[in-house]
Design a protein around this motif. Structure first.
Motif, PDB file in Angstrom:
ATOM      1  N   GLU A  33       1.046  -1.210  -0.096  1.00 26.67           N
ATOM      2  CA  GLU A  33      -0.128   0.104   0.193  1.00 26.67           C
ATOM      3  C   GLU A  33       1.007   1.310   0.075  1.00 26.67           C
ATOM      4  OE1 GLU A  33      -2.557  -0.157   3.472  1.00 26.67           O
ATOM      5  OE2 GLU A  33      -3.849  -1.705   2.660  1.00 26.67           O
TER       6      GLU A  33
ATOM      7  N   GLY B  27       3.469   0.914  -3.222  1.00 27.41           N
ATOM      8  CA  GLY B  27       3.282   0.410  -4.605  1.00 27.41           C
ATOM      9  C   GLY B  27       2.924   1.452  -5.462  1.00 27.41           C
ATOM     10  N   ALA B  28       2.916   2.791  -5.093  1.00 26.62           N
ATOM     11  CA  ALA B  28       2.477   3.752  -5.951  1.00 26.62           C
ATOM     12  C   ALA B  28       3.664   4.335  -6.555  1.00 26.62           C
ATOM     13  CB  ALA B  28       1.634   4.800  -5.320  1.00 26.62           C
TER      14      ALA B  28
ATOM     15  N   ARG C 131       6.732  -3.563  -9.122  1.00 21.96           N
ATOM     16  CA  ARG C 131       6.619  -4.818  -8.557  1.00 21.96           C
ATOM     17  C   ARG C 131       7.973  -5.618  -8.114  1.00 21.96           C
ATOM     18  NH1 ARG C 131       6.030  -9.782 -10.320  1.00 21.96           N
ATOM     19  NH2 ARG C 131       4.625 -11.276  -9.523  1.00 21.96           N
TER      20      ARG C 131
ATOM     21  N   TRP D 165       0.015  -9.596  -3.498  1.00 21.18           N
ATOM     22  CA  TRP D 165      -0.128  -8.811  -4.628  1.00 21.18           C
ATOM     23  C   TRP D 165      -1.183  -8.697  -5.321  1.00 21.18           C
ATOM     24  CZ3 TRP D 165       3.178  -4.699  -6.074  1.00 21.18           C
ATOM     25  CH2 TRP D 165       3.017  -4.348  -7.234  1.00 21.18           C
TER      26      TRP D 165
ATOM     27  N   PHE E  17      -4.322  -6.476  -4.850  1.00 19.82           N
ATOM     28  CA  PHE E  17      -4.099  -5.281  -5.077  1.00 19.82           C
ATOM     29  C   PHE E  17      -4.269  -4.858  -6.645  1.00 19.82           C
ATOM     30  CE2 PHE E  17      -1.951  -5.457  -1.192  1.00 19.82           C
ATOM     31  CZ  PHE E  17      -2.370  -4.208  -0.426  1.00 19.82           C
TER      32      PHE E  17
ATOM     33  N   LEU F 203      -3.059  -2.721  -8.937  1.00 17.21           N
ATOM     34  CA  LEU F 203      -1.776  -1.841  -9.131  1.00 17.21           C
ATOM     35  C   LEU F 203      -1.371  -2.190 -10.724  1.00 17.21           C
ATOM     36  CD1 LEU F 203       0.191  -2.144  -5.934  1.00 17.21           C
ATOM     37  CD2 LEU F 203      -1.119   0.052  -6.700  1.00 17.21           C
ATOM     38  N   SER F 204      -1.524  -1.016 -11.383  1.00 21.31           N
ATOM     39  CA  SER F 204      -0.908  -0.918 -12.932  1.00 21.31           C
ATOM     40  C   SER F 204       0.582  -0.725 -12.802  1.00 21.31           C
ATOM     41  CB  SER F 204      -1.860  -0.167 -13.588  1.00 21.31           C
ATOM     42  OG  SER F 204      -1.127  -0.036 -14.800  1.00 21.31           O
ATOM     43  N   GLU F 205       1.528  -1.393 -13.020  1.00 25.02           N
ATOM     44  CA  GLU F 205       2.818  -0.976 -12.871  1.00 25.02           C
ATOM     45  C   GLU F 205       3.187   0.023 -14.084  1.00 25.02           C
ATOM     46  OE1 GLU F 205       6.984  -3.353 -11.977  1.00 25.02           O
ATOM     47  OE2 GLU F 205       5.652  -4.407 -13.666  1.00 25.02           O
TER      48      GLU F 205
ATOM     49  N   VAL G 163       2.402   3.248 -12.655  1.00 29.09           N
ATOM     50  CA  VAL G 163       3.403   3.493 -11.402  1.00 29.09           C
ATOM     51  C   VAL G 163       4.410   4.142 -12.390  1.00 29.09           C
ATOM     52  CG1 VAL G 163       5.029   2.688  -9.777  1.00 29.09           C
ATOM     53  CG2 VAL G 163       2.496   2.146  -9.862  1.00 29.09           C
TER      54      VAL G 163
END
Length: 196
Positions: free
Chosen positions: A110, A113-114, A118, A139, A142, A144-146, A149
């Protein structure tokens, strides 16, 4: 066998193997002397003292910041405590939910991650004793789009260092590659930002 370590500590050997470090006052209180055999009562008292010290140290480490089980273990090993005391202290803090590796990984992702790839997060957690399986499982929770980021990190770098030019293209590419982002994504995004 007792071996002086500095002015305030003594290293205790049991059966010619390094067992623990004691303060001179503790050794005196336990009645330990050179080349003496430990009675069962003295051994139990010693182990109780060391377990108490390990628990206190673990609690003090957790006051400063969250840690993984492996981080607690390695810090306690530096104090030359017996493995049984180390595991007892880890079980103690874990029993009160002061350490929880799953929660630690969630908070870590969290928080970082921003801003990190990864791969970089996985490497950092691995160094803290987190298994790849645990990381992968959490992982997946979440969204999350790498690539997002990476784009945000490129924009941040442009704000700090200036635009991506022909002269600094390779340097910028290498910077993000070291951060663990996929090479093809870095290349595509940098070309896009370079053209603007």
């Amino acid at each position: 066998m007792l071996e002086p370590v500095g002015r305030k500590q003594i290293r205790l050997y049991l059966d010619e193997e390094r067992y623990c470090l004691l303060y001179t006052g503790e050794a005196r209180r336990l009645g330990l002397k050179e080349n003496m055999e430990l009675s069962e009562v003295q051994k139990n008292e010693l182990d109780s003292l060391l377990l108490h010290r390990a628990k206190l140290k673990a609690m003090n480490l957790l006051k400063v910041s969250d840690r993984t089980k492996e981080e607690i273990r390695s810090r306690l090993k530096c104090l030359e405590l017996p493995d049984t005391c180390i595991e007892g202290a880890v079980s103690y803090v874990e029993g009160y939910h002061y350490i929880d590796d799953e929660a630690y990984v969630r908070h870590y992702i969290e928080f970082r991650g921003a801003s990190k790839s990864r791969l970089k997060i996985k490497q950092e957690l691995s160094q803290k004793g987190i298994s790849p399986e645990l990381f992968e499982r959490i992982w997946e929770e979440f969204d999350l789009s790498e690539e997002d980021v990476l784009r945000e990190q490129i924009k941040k770098r442009i704000r700090q260092k200036g635009p991506v030019t022909e002269a600094n293209f390779q340097k910028t590419l290498a910077f993000f590659a070291r951060k663990g982002f996929p090479f093809h994504e870095i290349l595509e995004n940098l070309k896009e930002f370079k053209e603007q």
